[in-house]
Design an enzyme around this catalytic site. Structure first.
Site, PDB file in Angstrom:
ATOM      1  N   LYS A 169       4.384  35.120  43.721  1.00 29.67           N
ATOM      2  CA  LYS A 169       3.734  36.418  43.573  1.00 29.67           C
ATOM      3  C   LYS A 169       2.710  36.380  42.443  1.00 29.67           C
ATOM      4  O   LYS A 169       3.074  36.219  41.282  1.00 29.67           O
ATOM      5  CB  LYS A 169       4.770  37.504  43.244  1.00 29.67           C
ATOM      6  CG  LYS A 169       4.155  38.897  43.209  1.00 29.67           C
ATOM      7  CD  LYS A 169       5.095  39.929  42.644  1.00 29.67           C
ATOM      8  CE  LYS A 169       4.974  40.074  41.151  1.00 29.67           C
ATOM      9  NZ  LYS A 169       3.634  40.481  40.689  1.00 29.67           N
ATOM     10  N   GLY A 220       4.856  35.888  31.661  1.00 28.55           N
ATOM     11  CA  GLY A 220       4.332  37.223  31.376  1.00 28.55           C
ATOM     12  C   GLY A 220       4.774  37.667  29.997  1.00 28.55           C
ATOM     13  O   GLY A 220       5.118  36.834  29.149  1.00 28.55           O
ATOM     14  N   SER A 221       4.802  38.963  29.801  1.00 33.19           N
ATOM     15  CA  SER A 221       5.088  39.466  28.456  1.00 33.19           C
ATOM     16  C   SER A 221       6.582  39.417  28.148  1.00 33.19           C
ATOM     17  O   SER A 221       7.420  39.387  29.054  1.00 33.19           O
ATOM     18  CB  SER A 221       4.582  40.903  28.339  1.00 33.19           C
ATOM     19  OG  SER A 221       5.300  41.709  29.248  1.00 33.19           O
ATOM     20  N   THR A 224       8.528  42.431  29.641  1.00 27.46           N
ATOM     21  CA  THR A 224       8.880  42.276  31.059  1.00 27.46           C
ATOM     22  C   THR A 224       9.936  41.186  31.215  1.00 27.46           C
ATOM     23  O   THR A 224      10.846  41.319  32.037  1.00 27.46           O
ATOM     24  CB  THR A 224       7.632  41.932  31.895  1.00 27.46           C
ATOM     25  OG1 THR A 224       6.608  42.878  31.586  1.00 27.46           O
ATOM     26  CG2 THR A 224       7.920  42.009  33.379  1.00 27.46           C
ATOM     27  N   GLY A 225       9.828  40.119  30.417  1.00 29.19           N
ATOM     28  CA  GLY A 225      10.811  39.033  30.483  1.00 29.19           C
ATOM     29  C   GLY A 225      12.236  39.544  30.276  1.00 29.19           C
ATOM     30  O   GLY A 225      13.173  39.093  30.930  1.00 29.19           O
ATOM     31  N   GLU A 242       8.535  32.179  30.470  1.00 26.56           N
ATOM     32  CA  GLU A 242       7.432  31.812  29.567  1.00 26.56           C
ATOM     33  C   GLU A 242       6.793  33.113  29.115  1.00 26.56           C
ATOM     34  O   GLU A 242       6.108  33.781  29.899  1.00 26.56           O
ATOM     35  CB  GLU A 242       6.406  30.936  30.307  1.00 26.56           C
ATOM     36  CG  GLU A 242       6.938  29.581  30.746  1.00 26.56           C
ATOM     37  CD  GLU A 242       7.188  28.616  29.591  1.00 26.56           C
ATOM     38  OE1 GLU A 242       6.858  28.947  28.430  1.00 26.56           O
ATOM     39  OE2 GLU A 242       7.719  27.529  29.855  1.00 26.56           O
ATOM     40  N   CYS A 276      -1.790  32.671  26.055  1.00 27.06           N
ATOM     41  CA  CYS A 276      -0.481  32.835  25.415  1.00 27.06           C
ATOM     42  C   CYS A 276      -0.426  32.058  24.107  1.00 27.06           C
ATOM     43  O   CYS A 276       0.133  32.517  23.123  1.00 27.06           O
ATOM     44  CB  CYS A 276       0.629  32.411  26.357  1.00 27.06           C
ATOM     45  SG  CYS A 276       0.410  30.772  27.050  1.00 27.06           S
ATOM     46  N   GLU A 373       1.402  41.148  19.195  1.00 22.23           N
ATOM     47  CA  GLU A 373       0.594  40.209  19.982  1.00 22.23           C
ATOM     48  C   GLU A 373      -0.594  40.998  20.539  1.00 22.23           C
ATOM     49  O   GLU A 373      -0.411  41.902  21.356  1.00 22.23           O
ATOM     50  CB  GLU A 373       1.399  39.632  21.156  1.00 22.23           C
ATOM     51  CG  GLU A 373       0.550  38.675  21.978  1.00 22.23           C
ATOM     52  CD  GLU A 373       1.179  38.220  23.293  1.00 22.23           C
ATOM     53  OE1 GLU A 373       1.926  38.981  23.921  1.00 22.23           O
ATOM     54  OE2 GLU A 373       0.882  37.089  23.689  1.00 22.23           O
TER      55      GLU A 373
END
Ligand code: NAD
Length: 477
Positions: A169, A220-221, A224-225, A242, A276, A373
């Protein structure tokens, strides 16, 4: 004219009733439409991946490798078309978009040439013990928008080589090039081995909670992780996360400013800061701070920010509106806090999600621009005098993705680097991801690694096979 893209499920083209708009962040124009897949399409993709799994995992490794390499060759052969798509949907200049596309092709070649080891841990008169590597099953790969092709293939290629089937996705902000790669894969891979589906905000959570998906590989962030991990826990999915970073770079007083400052400028502002591993806090020794600041400011002021499709553009826009508004709010926060600016700071309202390259002059360590960040073209330049103090400041973050130390005395720089809490430490060089070394985050920057053999093994379960050498007899024929 807008382009239409379709999902790839079971080797076939699939469209949906509703669509996502693909927006060019440099113009805010709609450049295409992508399927807005939901539960029905996800169920179909997972069923296709499950259906293809027995045949694919039984396919000899050499054949799987060859097919993944062939996909890489197809990506490389279509690099011009894919590069234009990446620039149009992501915003980055053509050269950077080419690097993203060719990076994706390269991961197919690298993993398409990597062997899955079988370790013989014992071979005694009593028994032979082998540790083999079994595929996990169906892998759900969830990619971000900053390097849409490279980061997607960094997941899909090793997953497939290891014998898994994949539901990939892309980010809803950058689905086009990835969907196009799905179209190319239809001609190369057996149906169901690589399914590519795009969708809005509901699709990610549907994937992470889907009982038919055995592993989630997510980039992703950090916020969200955390949600991904929580959702995946119900079915004990394997996870690679990651996540975000707030990478510090420490510059020692003995460096040649003219040599080092341009490299750190690129390390901070490359891809308009949307990397990142970008340098997000730059600590410069007080003895050279003023000269360093002046050089960085000149570089920022003379850089060309613009539409990635225009000749001479070095830095594109922010990729999407929410991220543009977030970084803009951080710039406004610095302004209202009275921070001094070495460059940039003036924001305008479109068209296009453009922000100037902005450098903040030695803001307090507790300010938002240092603590958060930023993931955009906004860099705090910070002064230091004491090594222990700067190491403590660099480590004082929940993140642990990357860190850099620059010094003419490489031994001293390396010693300082060893004290930094990060998964990737770079001495006298900007950030990079190497194919022969693991890439992953410490602390809240992630779980597990990508790249290298370690990345490949993360798509496998160890399988211990114990073969006794004691006779068990045999029935007479
Ligand atoms: P994001 O977390 O917003 O989205 C990443 C992906 O997750 C997208 O495909 C999105 O649709 C999907 N998603 C969103 N909510 C979800 C949910 N609840 N469940 C499952 N999936 C969901 O991140 P982003 O804004 O696309 O990317 C920027 C962030 O990614 C930055 O923090 C950056 O540091 C990080 N990043 C990390 C790495 C790394 O390798 N460590 C690489 C690139 C980017």
């Amino acid at each position: 004219m807008t382009a239409s893209f379709t999902a790839t499920i079971d080797g076939k083209s699939v469209d949906t009733h509703d669509h996502l708009e693909v927006i060019n962040p440099a113009t805010e124009e709609v450049i295409g439409h992508a399927p807005d897949c939901g539960e029905e399409e996800l169920d179909a993709a997972v069923a296709a991946a499950q259906g293809a799994l027995p045949g694919w995992r039984a396919t000899p490794l050499a054949e799987r490798q060859a097919l993944v390499r062939a996909l890489g060759d197809a990506i490389a052969a279509h690099h011009d078309e894919l590069m234009r798509l990446v620039t149009a949907e992501q915003g980055k200049p053509f050269a950077d978009a080419t690097a993203d596309v060719m990076g994706g092709a390269a991961w197919c070649g690298i993993y398409g040439s990597m062997e899955l080891p079988v370790a013989v841990v014992e071979d005694s008169p009593e028994r032979r013990v082998e540790v083999r590597r079994a595929p996990i099953g169906v892998v759900g790969a969830i990619a971000p928008w900053n390097f849409p092709v490279m980061l997607a293939m960094l997941k899909a290629a090793p997953a497939m080589v290891a014998g898994n089937t994949v539901v990939l996705k892309p980010s809803p902000f950058t689905p086009a090039a990835t969907l196009r790669i799905g179209e190319l894969a239809r001609e190369i891979l057996p149906p169901g081995v690589l399914n590519v589906i795009s969708g809005g905000d509901r699709l990610g959570p549907l994937m992470t909670s889907h009982p038919g998906i055995d592993k989630i590989s997510f980039t992703g962030s950090t916020a969200t992780g955390r949600r991904v991990m929580e959702s995946a826990s119900a079915s004990l999915k394997r996870l690679t996360l990651e996540l975000g970073g707030n990478d510090a770079a420490i510059v020692l007083p003995d460096v040649d400013v003219d040599v080092v400052a341009p490299q750190l400028f690129a390390a901070a502002f490359g891809n308009t800061g949307q990397i990142c591993l970008a340098v997000k806090r730059l600590y410069v020794h007080a003895d050279i701070y003023d000269r360093f600041a002046a050089t960085m400011a000149n570089l920022a002021k003379s850089a060309k920010v613009g539409d990635g499709s225009e000749q001479g553009t070095q830095f594109g826009p922010m990729q999407n509106k929410p991220q543009y508004l977030r970084v803009k709010a951080l710039i406004e926060d610095s302004k209202s806090s009275g921070h001094a600016f070495l460059a940039g700071g003036e924001t305008t309202d479109g068209p296009g999600y453009f922000l100037p390259l902005t450098i903040v002059d030695n803001p307090p360590e507790t300010s938002r621009v240092v603590q958060e960040e930023q993931f955009g073209p906004l860099l705090p330049l910070l002064k230091w005098t004491d090594v222990d103090d700067v190491v403590a400041r660099a480590n004082q973050t929940e993140y642990g993705l990357g860190a850099q130390v620059w010094g003419a005395d490489a031994e001293w720089a390396t010693e300082i680097g060893a004290r930094l809490e990060a998964g990737n430490v770079f001495i006298n060089q900007p950030q990079t991801i190497l194919p022969n070394a693991p890439f992953g985050g410490h602390k809240s920057s992630g779980i597990g690694s990508e790249s290298s053999l370690e990345g490949l093994l993360s798509y496998t379960n160890p399988q211990t096979v114990v073969i006794s050498k004691a006779p068990v007899g045999a029935t007479a024929a």
